[in-house]
Design an enzyme around this catalytic site. Structure first.
Site, PDB file in Angstrom:
ATOM      1  N   ASP A  77      63.996  44.433  66.828  1.00 36.12           N
ATOM      2  CA  ASP A  77      65.106  44.118  67.452  1.00 36.12           C
ATOM      3  C   ASP A  77      65.645  45.743  67.050  1.00 36.12           C
ATOM      4  OD1 ASP A  77      64.729  41.756  68.235  1.00 36.12           O
ATOM      5  OD2 ASP A  77      66.545  40.897  67.056  1.00 36.12           O
ATOM      6  N   HIS A 135      56.887  43.047  64.489  1.00 36.52           N
ATOM      7  CA  HIS A 135      55.838  42.293  64.901  1.00 36.52           C
ATOM      8  C   HIS A 135      54.627  43.137  65.812  1.00 36.52           C
ATOM      9  CE1 HIS A 135      58.119  38.502  64.253  1.00 36.52           C
ATOM     10  NE2 HIS A 135      58.984  39.306  64.166  1.00 36.52           N
ATOM     11  N   SER A 237      65.867  50.627  59.399  1.00 34.28           N
ATOM     12  CA  SER A 237      64.982  51.719  59.301  1.00 34.28           C
ATOM     13  C   SER A 237      64.532  52.126  60.744  1.00 34.28           C
ATOM     14  CB  SER A 237      63.786  51.776  58.329  1.00 34.28           C
ATOM     15  OG  SER A 237      63.301  52.809  58.105  1.00 34.28           O
TER      16      SER A 237
END
Length: 268
Positions: A77, A135, A237
């Protein structure tokens, strides 16, 4: 040690401390309110025993992902701060601020420099409000992991606009991946506050730990499935993805928010 690393280590000690439950609930609730976290896919904030546990929260409602084998999904996200075609080996951290991909990837990736010239790239900025796990964007074979020590400058829009070659200066972890005999890279860039990155398949990696030398880990038989959790940031980050030339067609997502599981490119 650079001052950014020192600050991050001290904040990290605070973030991982488990305070008495009543006080921890106040800390967590304040963070959720201040950062405007959407907790609808996660446990209630009061259940996390430290601020770090809240940062690195797991999904409790399974995220739908595009299962099409020709589709590349967002690994996280995040906000897409830049994307497009590499100009030879040059990418943008943000408009007007260029850097060398060869310097980002280091000499340990030299054998693939010709393959990625004029390839594609996309930058994913995870703010403090975002889900912090990352992911697999597609099925791939993991070939190599490179840990590059460095500074821990903030990676928000303000710093991207003023700090030259920020991604090259910051500590980072590079994954060299192969899909359909094509190479792509995922670069996980550390940032101010905590600065730690965790990889579930490699417990030898310790970021923001006073390391001075690059370390390289090579693999023969690690195969990753699209959507698998690779690990997590212990604070917001950036992830940079770089694809071999003519291997993908990326979506035009500049300045758009994306979610893990959403289509970002098509494999060609």
């Amino acid at each position: 040690m650079h001052i950014t690393n020192l600050i991050s280590q001290y904040f990290g000690k605070f973030a991982k401390k488990e305070f008495p439950s009543f006080f921890q609930e106040i800390i967590n609730a304040s963070y959720v309110k201040l950062m405007k976290l959407n907790m609808s896919e996660f446990k209630n904030a009061k259940h996390y025993k430290s601020l770090n546990a809240l940062f690195t929260r797991e999904l409790v409602i399974k995220r739908e992902i595009d299962e099409n084998k020709d589709v590349v999904i967002s690994p996280s996200d995040s906000l897409i701060t830049e994307c497009g075609k590499l100009q030879d080996d040059t990418a943008l951290q943000i408009k007007g601020m260029a850097y060398s991909v060869e310097e980002l990837l280091t000499y340990y990736c030299t054998s693939n420099f010709e393959k990625i010239k004029d390839g594609s790239f996309m930058n994913f900025y995870l703010s403090p409000k975002d889900y912090h796990r990352y992911h697999a964007p597609s099925d791939f074979k993991l070939k190599k992991l490179i840990h590059v020590p460095g500074k821990l400058y903030p990676v928000n829009l303000k710093y991207l606009n003023k700090e030259f070659e920020l991604f090259v200066q910051n500590e980072r972890v590079i994954l060299e991946c192969e899909h359909n005999e094509k190479i792509f890279y995922m670069v996980f860039v550390g940032a101010l506050n905590v600065g730690q990155m965790v990889f579930e398949f490699e417990d030898r990696v310790e970021t923001n730990r006073d390391a001075k030398e690059m370390k390289v880990y090579e693999y023969d038989n690690i195969e990753i499935t699209k959507g698998d959790c690779l690990g997590y940031f212990k604070m917001g980050s950036t992830v940079v993805m770089i694809w071999e030339k003519d291997s993908v067609e990326i979506e035009n997502l500049l300045n758009n928010d994306v979610r893990f599981g959403q289509k970002i490119a098509k494999i060609v």
